[in-house]
Design a protein around this motif. Structure first.
Motif, PDB file in Angstrom:
ATOM      1  N   PHE A 132      19.323 -21.849  -1.230  1.00 12.13           N
ATOM      2  CA  PHE A 132      18.355 -22.148  -0.181  1.00 12.13           C
ATOM      3  C   PHE A 132      19.161 -22.227   1.120  1.00 12.13           C
ATOM      4  CE2 PHE A 132      16.543 -23.346  -4.122  1.00 12.13           C
ATOM      5  CZ  PHE A 132      15.163 -23.248  -3.999  1.00 12.13           C
ATOM      6  N   GLN A 133      19.161 -21.150   1.867  1.00 10.17           N
ATOM      7  CA  GLN A 133      20.069 -20.987   3.007  1.00 10.17           C
ATOM      8  C   GLN A 133      19.498 -21.545   4.303  1.00 10.17           C
ATOM      9  OE1 GLN A 133      21.299 -16.858   4.237  1.00 10.17           O
ATOM     10  NE2 GLN A 133      20.845 -17.764   6.221  1.00 10.17           N
ATOM     11  N   PRO A 134      20.315 -22.249   5.071  1.00 10.55           N
ATOM     12  CA  PRO A 134      19.857 -22.735   6.376  1.00 10.55           C
ATOM     13  C   PRO A 134      19.981 -21.657   7.450  1.00 10.55           C
ATOM     14  CG  PRO A 134      22.120 -23.419   6.034  1.00 10.55           C
ATOM     15  CD  PRO A 134      21.689 -22.684   4.774  1.00 10.55           C
ATOM     16  N   ALA A 135      19.333 -21.912   8.573  1.00 14.16           N
ATOM     17  CA  ALA A 135      19.589 -21.218   9.839  1.00 14.16           C
ATOM     18  C   ALA A 135      19.590 -19.700   9.747  1.00 14.16           C
ATOM     19  CB  ALA A 135      20.912 -21.711  10.428  1.00 14.16           C
ATOM     20  N   GLU A 136      18.581 -19.141   9.111  1.00 15.88           N
ATOM     21  CA  GLU A 136      18.470 -17.679   9.106  1.00 15.88           C
ATOM     22  C   GLU A 136      17.955 -17.164  10.442  1.00 15.88           C
ATOM     23  OE1 GLU A 136      17.001 -13.803   9.162  1.00 15.88           O
ATOM     24  OE2 GLU A 136      15.612 -15.489   9.244  1.00 15.88           O
ATOM     25  N   GLU A 137      17.027 -17.901  11.062  1.00 19.77           N
ATOM     26  CA  GLU A 137      16.339 -17.382  12.245  1.00 19.77           C
ATOM     27  C   GLU A 137      17.270 -17.157  13.429  1.00 19.77           C
ATOM     28  OE1 GLU A 137      13.529 -16.161  12.312  1.00 19.77           O
ATOM     29  OE2 GLU A 137      12.310 -17.071  10.736  1.00 19.77           O
ATOM     30  N   ASP A 138      18.351 -17.905  13.533  1.00 20.13           N
ATOM     31  CA  ASP A 138      19.282 -17.673  14.649  1.00 20.13           C
ATOM     32  C   ASP A 138      20.527 -16.907  14.211  1.00 20.13           C
ATOM     33  OD1 ASP A 138      20.911 -19.533  13.358  1.00 20.13           O
ATOM     34  OD2 ASP A 138      20.744 -21.069  14.913  1.00 20.13           O
ATOM     35  N   CYS A 182      18.119  -3.686  11.130  1.00 22.53           N
ATOM     36  CA  CYS A 182      19.044  -3.364  12.220  1.00 22.53           C
ATOM     37  C   CYS A 182      19.979  -4.533  12.537  1.00 22.53           C
ATOM     38  CB  CYS A 182      18.258  -3.020  13.480  1.00 22.53           C
ATOM     39  SG  CYS A 182      17.514  -1.376  13.454  1.00 22.53           S
ATOM     40  N   ALA A 183      21.096  -4.189  13.153  1.00 23.30           N
ATOM     41  CA  ALA A 183      21.965  -5.194  13.754  1.00 23.30           C
ATOM     42  C   ALA A 183      21.368  -5.611  15.092  1.00 23.30           C
ATOM     43  CB  ALA A 183      23.362  -4.616  13.970  1.00 23.30           C
ATOM     44  N   SER A 184      21.575  -6.850  15.473  1.00 21.08           N
ATOM     45  CA  SER A 184      21.102  -7.294  16.789  1.00 21.08           C
ATOM     46  C   SER A 184      21.942  -8.475  17.258  1.00 21.08           C
ATOM     47  CB  SER A 184      19.620  -7.684  16.749  1.00 21.08           C
ATOM     48  OG  SER A 184      19.432  -8.895  16.043  1.00 21.08           O
ATOM     49  N   ARG A 185      21.893  -8.719  18.541  1.00 23.84           N
ATOM     50  CA  ARG A 185      22.559  -9.883  19.119  1.00 23.84           C
ATOM     51  C   ARG A 185      21.975 -10.170  20.488  1.00 23.84           C
ATOM     52  NH1 ARG A 185      28.732  -9.011  19.720  1.00 23.84           N
ATOM     53  NH2 ARG A 185      28.504  -8.588  17.492  1.00 23.84           N
ATOM     54  N   VAL A 297      23.736 -13.614  16.526  1.00 24.82           N
ATOM     55  CA  VAL A 297      24.411 -12.378  16.130  1.00 24.82           C
ATOM     56  C   VAL A 297      24.059 -12.040  14.673  1.00 24.82           C
ATOM     57  CG1 VAL A 297      26.632 -11.238  15.809  1.00 24.82           C
ATOM     58  CG2 VAL A 297      26.283 -12.797  17.756  1.00 24.82           C
ATOM     59  N   PHE A 298      23.389 -10.920  14.490  1.00 20.98           N
ATOM     60  CA  PHE A 298      23.020 -10.430  13.168  1.00 20.98           C
ATOM     61  C   PHE A 298      23.719  -9.094  12.905  1.00 20.98           C
ATOM     62  CE2 PHE A 298      19.481 -13.087  14.349  1.00 20.98           C
ATOM     63  CZ  PHE A 298      18.993 -13.628  13.169  1.00 20.98           C
ATOM     64  N   ARG A 299      24.362  -8.993  11.758  1.00 19.23           N
ATOM     65  CA  ARG A 299      24.887  -7.693  11.336  1.00 19.23           C
ATOM     66  C   ARG A 299      23.760  -6.884  10.703  1.00 19.23           C
ATOM     67  NH1 ARG A 299      29.892  -9.150   7.711  1.00 19.23           N
ATOM     68  NH2 ARG A 299      29.333  -7.097   6.934  1.00 19.23           N
ATOM     69  N   GLU A 333      18.107  -9.451   9.880  1.00 14.25           N
ATOM     70  CA  GLU A 333      18.161 -10.374   8.748  1.00 14.25           C
ATOM     71  C   GLU A 333      19.627 -10.703   8.480  1.00 14.25           C
ATOM     72  OE1 GLU A 333      17.943 -12.120   6.084  1.00 14.25           O
ATOM     73  OE2 GLU A 333      15.796 -12.539   6.058  1.00 14.25           O
ATOM     74  N   ASP A 334      19.952 -11.995   8.375  1.00 17.67           N
ATOM     75  CA  ASP A 334      21.372 -12.297   8.163  1.00 17.67           C
ATOM     76  C   ASP A 334      21.781 -12.230   6.693  1.00 17.67           C
ATOM     77  OD1 ASP A 334      20.536 -14.721   7.051  1.00 17.67           O
ATOM     78  OD2 ASP A 334      21.810 -15.962   8.336  1.00 17.67           O
ATOM     79  N   PHE A 335      20.860 -11.891   5.794  1.00 16.42           N
ATOM     80  CA  PHE A 335      21.192 -11.714   4.378  1.00 16.42           C
ATOM     81  C   PHE A 335      22.255 -10.638   4.185  1.00 16.42           C
ATOM     82  CE2 PHE A 335      20.220  -9.539   0.282  1.00 16.42           C
ATOM     83  CZ  PHE A 335      20.553 -10.575  -0.581  1.00 16.42           C
ATOM     84  N   GLY A 336      22.349  -9.681   5.109  1.00 19.61           N
ATOM     85  CA  GLY A 336      23.312  -8.593   4.991  1.00 19.61           C
ATOM     86  C   GLY A 336      24.748  -9.055   4.858  1.00 19.61           C
TER      87      GLY A 336
END
Length: 386
Positions: A132-138, A182-185, A297-299, A333-336
């Protein structure tokens, strides 16, 4: 769905738990009560290991098999969003300005359903890990979990996740090899000049003209029309401010927020360099000072073929119909980040054509997805660990 996965009472309990969490959202990095409620629910399933405080407020439950085998991780998210909910349902958010408007409450309920099943059916081999992962949205949560020494012994051999997706038929699923998100930041740019009296603006140095040019020119660095194209880049201006709210002061400071988005991490490197060069040229020519910092920052998120194959077989076993969607998605999505450890894949589970979009103020997770979500994950675990 097999009758031994969720009985009506268990489904009713999970639905009630989901609605309670929906009414009490917590933002990224602040999911203290949510994590406490997750731990309490997991303890009832008697995991062999229960960890809390992972990467902040993350929680992990481990269910051990009788003999060695692969470690399969299923991941969901804890956090809500800083968006005021306007829904009228009884379980709407009670927290002003915050809402579970992405469905993380529903994803947690699904994984708790898997935990209930594992509590009654231990793996024959290997181990099942529920994260159960925290802080996915940022975008900070996955990296924080991976950096936490407590996570190192949990290193999985396979990582799976799902996300509900409005617009797709209810209960139908999409999963494909390759780049899925996609990647984003986010880039926060501060321009510094010199204030002056509004009657003597010539004695100051206003960053206004540079701010205006950057607002116009930065989106011009965008390329392509869709992340399906190999060369895709999108620069979106999201916020701008100039000076103090006063009629007597010529401005000396400006702030600009932009979001950069690319198909891949390699493309992001190229785009950030181009953005930084453009800003430096404008600032130098105007004699301003400038600084910038990165946020959210999302990869890019890429599905591994072997993980996709696991999901595909699980869909067939659970009777989940396949549907179609253009991928990769522009959203991130930071799951990557978990693909650094092992083959990983995220599946999109249809929330219905009439469901409000993700992050909309009237969105609510469809409770009808809890049962197929549990069926999907348990089918994957059966194939890998039983």
């Amino acid at each position: 769905m097999r009758a031994d996965i969720l009985d009506p009472q268990a489904l009713e309990a999970l639905t009630a738990w989901r609605r309670a969490r929906h009414a009490a959202p917590e933002l990224s990095g602040h999911e203290v009560e949510t994590a406490r409620q997750v731990c309490a629910a997991l303890q009832e399933t008697r995991p062999d290991t229960l960890l809390s405080g992972l990467g902040g407020n993350g929680v992990a439950a481990v269910y051990e098999g009788a003999v060695p085998g692969p470690s399969v991780m299923i991941r969901c998210e804890l956090d809500g969003l800083p968006i005021a909910e306007i829904g009228t349902h009884p379980h709407r958010s009670t927290v002003p300005g915050q809402g579970h408007l992405c469905g993380h409450d529903g994803h947690m309920a699904i994984v708790l359903g898997v935990a209930r099943w594992l509590g009654m059916h231990r793996p024959a081999r290997g181990r099942a890990i529920l994260l159960f992962q925290p802080a996915e949205e940022d975008g900070s949560g996955a990296a924080a979990v991976l950096a936490d020494p407590k996570f190192a012994p949990l290193r999985p051999d396979l990582a799976l996740a799902l996300h509900n997706y409005p617009g797709l038929p209810l209960g139908a699923a999409v999963v494909r090899d390759g780049v899925a998100h996609c990647a984003s930041r986010g880039m926060k740019i501060v321009l510094e000049g010199r204030t002056a009296h509004a009657a003597q603006p010539d004695l100051g140095l206003s960053p206004g003209p540079v701010l205006a040019r950057l607002i116009e020119r930065l989106p011009g660095l965008s390329q392509g029309h869709s992340p399906e194209e190999e060369v895709f880049a999108l620069v979106t201006v999201t916020h701008a401010s100039l000076g103090a709210p006063s009629f007597g002061i010529a401005p000396g400071r400006a702030e600009l927020w932009v979001t950069l988005r690319t198909r891949t991490d390699a493309g992001m490197q190229q785009l950030t360099e181009a953005v930084e060069e453009l800003i430096a040229a404008e600032v130098t020519a105007a004699g301003l000072r400038a600084q910038h910092e990165w946020h959210d920052v999302f990869r890019h998120c890429e599905n591994a073929p072997e993980a996709v194959a696991v999901f595909t077989r699980a869909m067939q076993a659970a009777g989940i119909p396949a549907t179609d969607l253009d991928l990769p998605m522009r959203a991130s999505e930071d799951f990557g980040r978990f693909s650094d450890l092992c083959p990983a894949a995220m599946l999109l589970l249809g929330a219905g054509e009439e469901c409000a979009p993700l992050h909309a103020p009237d969105y609510d997770f469809p409770d009808a997805l809890i049962e197929p979500g549990v069926a999907l994950f348990t089918a994957a675990l059966r194939a890998q660990l039983f």
